[in-house]
Design an enzyme around this catalytic site. Structure first.
Site, PDB file in Angstrom:
ATOM      1  N   ASP A 171     -38.617  -7.521 152.867  1.00  0.00           N
ATOM      2  CA  ASP A 171     -37.895  -8.978 152.838  1.00  0.00           C
ATOM      3  C   ASP A 171     -36.947  -8.679 151.658  1.00  0.00           C
ATOM      4  O   ASP A 171     -36.971  -7.380 150.655  1.00  0.00           O
ATOM      5  CB  ASP A 171     -39.017  -9.922 152.295  1.00  0.00           C
ATOM      6  CG  ASP A 171     -38.005 -11.080 151.713  1.00  0.00           C
ATOM      7  OD1 ASP A 171     -37.439 -11.721 152.685  1.00  0.00           O
ATOM      8  OD2 ASP A 171     -38.298 -11.470 150.797  1.00  0.00           O
TER       9      ASP A 171
ATOM     10  N   ASP B  89     -43.631 -15.089 152.938  1.00  0.00           N
ATOM     11  CA  ASP B  89     -44.065 -14.193 153.508  1.00  0.00           C
ATOM     12  C   ASP B  89     -45.878 -13.874 153.947  1.00  0.00           C
ATOM     13  O   ASP B  89     -46.034 -12.615 155.058  1.00  0.00           O
ATOM     14  CB  ASP B  89     -43.852 -12.746 153.384  1.00  0.00           C
ATOM     15  CG  ASP B  89     -42.054 -12.800 153.027  1.00  0.00           C
ATOM     16  OD1 ASP B  89     -41.434 -13.119 153.880  1.00  0.00           O
ATOM     17  OD2 ASP B  89     -41.571 -11.664 151.996  1.00  0.00           O
TER      18      ASP B  89
END
Length: 652
Positions: free
Chosen positions: A353, A549
């Site tokens: 990410d 996430d």
């Protein structure tokens, strides 16, 4: 499936460590208890050496017959009786083929054929090996327990106009707690005092003190370094960061690696096979050898039994993984189990990410461009307007130096989706995006069209006055992290982000990441990772901040959470937690996993190689009990010392 709570006292390594055989006490700091632990072996060693001297020098003519047998029996009992006791307990529990059973049969057999010194020696060296194993296990446990020592044992809570000492588990959310200099923060909370300096090494592996301002989070287990402080608790102890970390460390050894599970199953099959081979080695030659002598073939079979003891494998392999878990914990990296140490070695694709992983997730002023205004005055106009806003970008702008007290905004109103308009010191001011400027007939320079980051434009008295570029700042070690990951042999690095694609592409380019996608929802990230995992050769590690996430962290082959110290979701979903929030620790986690696996396979090769050679020599009558002792106890000790190396290594 709910995990079984595992206490460190129940770790399987200890089961085989011989601690229960030789009277090891519970207080590791007691020299008296430690000395008692070694007394049986010392007594047997002295008796054995004296007996061999009497045999060799014939200094005592009467040292023969029953006197000689009794001497060696007395030498044997201190080290042999605990082993035989454990062997008998195992048999009663239905487990015949244990190392206790093998050593008991082999040494008693040596007595039957008159090899008394060798019978004592085999059991003595086995006992000494167990003592070394026990010491190695204790060392590994101490390295893990260094983390457990951060558990706070009291909290000074403000109740009834006074601070009283209570167990942290009795403190409720919202209570005020006082922490003195040198004491541990008992529960997660927010700082009520103006500021504080904390040692968070036990939580993050970083020795550098962490300075916290009023209103910011503090975590249980941190040590207060400067002055008496007060905090307001935000979680109960059972939900605090340190309690979750302790629980995770204690449970880490429950998740066995495939190698550990295989060796256990193998030992259960391998040991009885060798026992039956030893029986066959004793009796079958009678039908094929002309000069068959029962005593000689029984001696060979006893050697076979001693060599077959699988303790080198059963001890050193879990100890190796345990050492790897401890080494990782010391570096602020928490693996949820030995299985993930193995999985980390297979990773060949890293997906990460952006926000909160390689960037700090905090807006900062990247560039200020003023037109026809000095920068200081330009920023004073902008700050006077932004002071009225609660937007994260406004917060970033307000961190620019000091706001001019003589610049006051009035009649400030929000223009939906565009920005703010108002008056500062009698001058009409607009603050916002390009759409706000255009709707008010303000000409915007074309250079702003190429800016991909967030941009705040300003006009004063109907004229474009300049702009400020706001960007998320890269973490200090972000570039180094990518370099180290590549140096570890992983070339496929991908960035997936929910931020807009133009910003994602720019950050990826700056870091040297060739594949990046932005503007993704959590389900889009999951879809991208699943595509990668569907390719046979890919072993994917996903690195995220543990909040949005979470689905990808759970689905990937190895989920790595950044900054898991403050994230409940990270603790629950990820397989590996980087407590320091440093992406450079990813490569370190890979190195620790690979070093652990390397040492484990070195031990397997050493144990099988030496045992195979001596087994063949023993069956052919070319090896004695002394070689058998080396093949068993000696190899076990070498494997243990090799495993202990993990706890002394340093990783950069």
């Amino acid at each position: 499936m709910k995990k079984k709570k595992l206490n460190l006292r129940d770790i399987d390594v200890e089961k085989h460590s011989g601690q229960h055989l030789h009277g090891a006490g519970h207080n590791n700091n007691s020299k008296k208890i430690n000395f008692r632990t070694y007394l049986p072996a010392i007594f047997s060693f002295v008796m054995l050496i004296v007996g061999i001297a009497l045999d060799y020098f014939n200094a005592f003519p009467h040292f023969s017959g029953w006197i000689r047998i009794l001497w060696y029996v007395i030498a044997y009992i201190p080290v042999g009786f605990p082993v035989m006791t454990e062997g008998w307990k195992s048999i009663k529990n239905g487990d015949f083929f244990t190392e206790f059973f093998l050593m008991s049969i082999a040494t008693l057999g040596a007595f039957v054929i008159g090899e008394y010194p060798e019978g004592v020696a085999v059991m003595l060296f086995y006992a000494v090996g167990e003592l070394f194993q026990n010491a190695a296990v204790k060392k590994a446990k101490r390295n893990i327990k260094a983390l457990l020592d951060v558990r706070p044992n009291e909290a000074l809570v403000y109740r009834e106009n006074n601070y009283i000492s209570v167990n942290p588990e009795m403190v409720e959310i919202g209570e005020k707690v006082q922490v003195r200099v040198g004491e541990k923060i008992p529960l997660d909370g927010t700082l009520l005092s103006k500021k504080g300096s904390f040692n968070t090494a036990a939580l993050t592996g970083e020795s550098k003190p962490d300075t916290i301002a009023k209103g910011e989070k503090v975590f249980a287990g941190s040590i207060n370094l400067d002055g008496v402080i007060e905090i307001e608790t935000t979680k109960k102890f059972k939900d605090s960061s340190i309690a979750r970390i302790l629980d995770m460390v204690e449970n880490a050894t429950a998740r066995k690696s495939k190698t550990e599970l295989f060796i256990r199953k193998f030992a259960r099959i391998y040991t009885p096979i060798v026992v039956f081979l030893a029986i066959g080695l004793t009796f079958l030659p009678y039908f094929f050898v002309d000069d068959y002598v029962f005593r000689d073939w029984l001696y060979r079979a006893l050697i076979f039994l001693v060599i077959s003891c699988p303790c080198a494998l059963v001890i050193s392999i879990p100890l190796g993984y345990f050492g790897g878990l401890g080494a990782a914990s010391k570096n602020g990296i928490l693996f949820k189990g030995a299985s993930f140490l193995d999985e980390m070695t297979k990773v060949n694709t890293v997906v990460m990410d952006k926000t909160g992983t390689v960037t700090k997730g905090v807006f900062k002023i990247k560039e200020i461009k003023s037109i026809d205004w000095g920068e200081t005055d330009f920023m004073k106009y902008l700050m006077a307007m932004e002071e009225q806003s609660t937007h994260p970008i406004a917060k970033a702008i307000m961190e620019y130096k000091d706001k001019g007290e003589d610049f006051q905004a009035s009649n400030v109103s929000e223009v939906a989706g565009k920005g703010l308009k108002g008056t500062v010191n009698g001058k009409a001011v607009l603050v916002g995006n390009k759409a706000l400027m255009i709707s008010n007939n303000i000409e915007v320079p074309s250079e702003t069209d190429t800016i991909v980051e967030s941009i705040v434009m300003v006009s004063i008295e109907g004229k474009f006055a300049g702009y400020v570029i706001i960007a998320d700042e890269l973490k200090d070690d972000a570039h180094e992290a990518i370099k180290q990951i590549r140096d570890s042999g992983i070339s496929k690095i991908i960035m997936l982000s929910g931020d807009k694609d133009s910003i994602t592409q720019q950050v990826a380019k700056e870091m040297g990441i060739h594949t990046a996608k932005g503007g993704l929802l959590p389900e889009d990230k999951l879809e991208e990772v699943e595509k990668l995992m569907s390719e046979t050769d890919n072993k994917v590690a996903f690195i995220g901040d543990g909040i949005n996430d979470a689905p990808v962290l759970a689905a990937s082959d190895v989920g790595i959470a950044m900054g898991g110290l403050g994230s409940d979701v990270a603790i629950e979903t990820a397989d590996v937690i980087i407590q320091t929030d440093q992406p450079s620790k990813i490569a370190r986690a890979i190195k620790i996993g690979r070093s652990t696996r390397s040492i484990v396979w070195q031990n397997i090769g050493l144990a099988f190689g030496v045992k195979a050679v001596v087994l063949i020599l023993g069956a052919g009558g070319l090896a004695t009990m002394w070689e058998a002792v080396f093949a068993d106890v000696g190899v076990a000790l070498l494997a243990i010392f090799n495993a202990v190396r993990l706890q002394k290594m340093t990783w950069k």
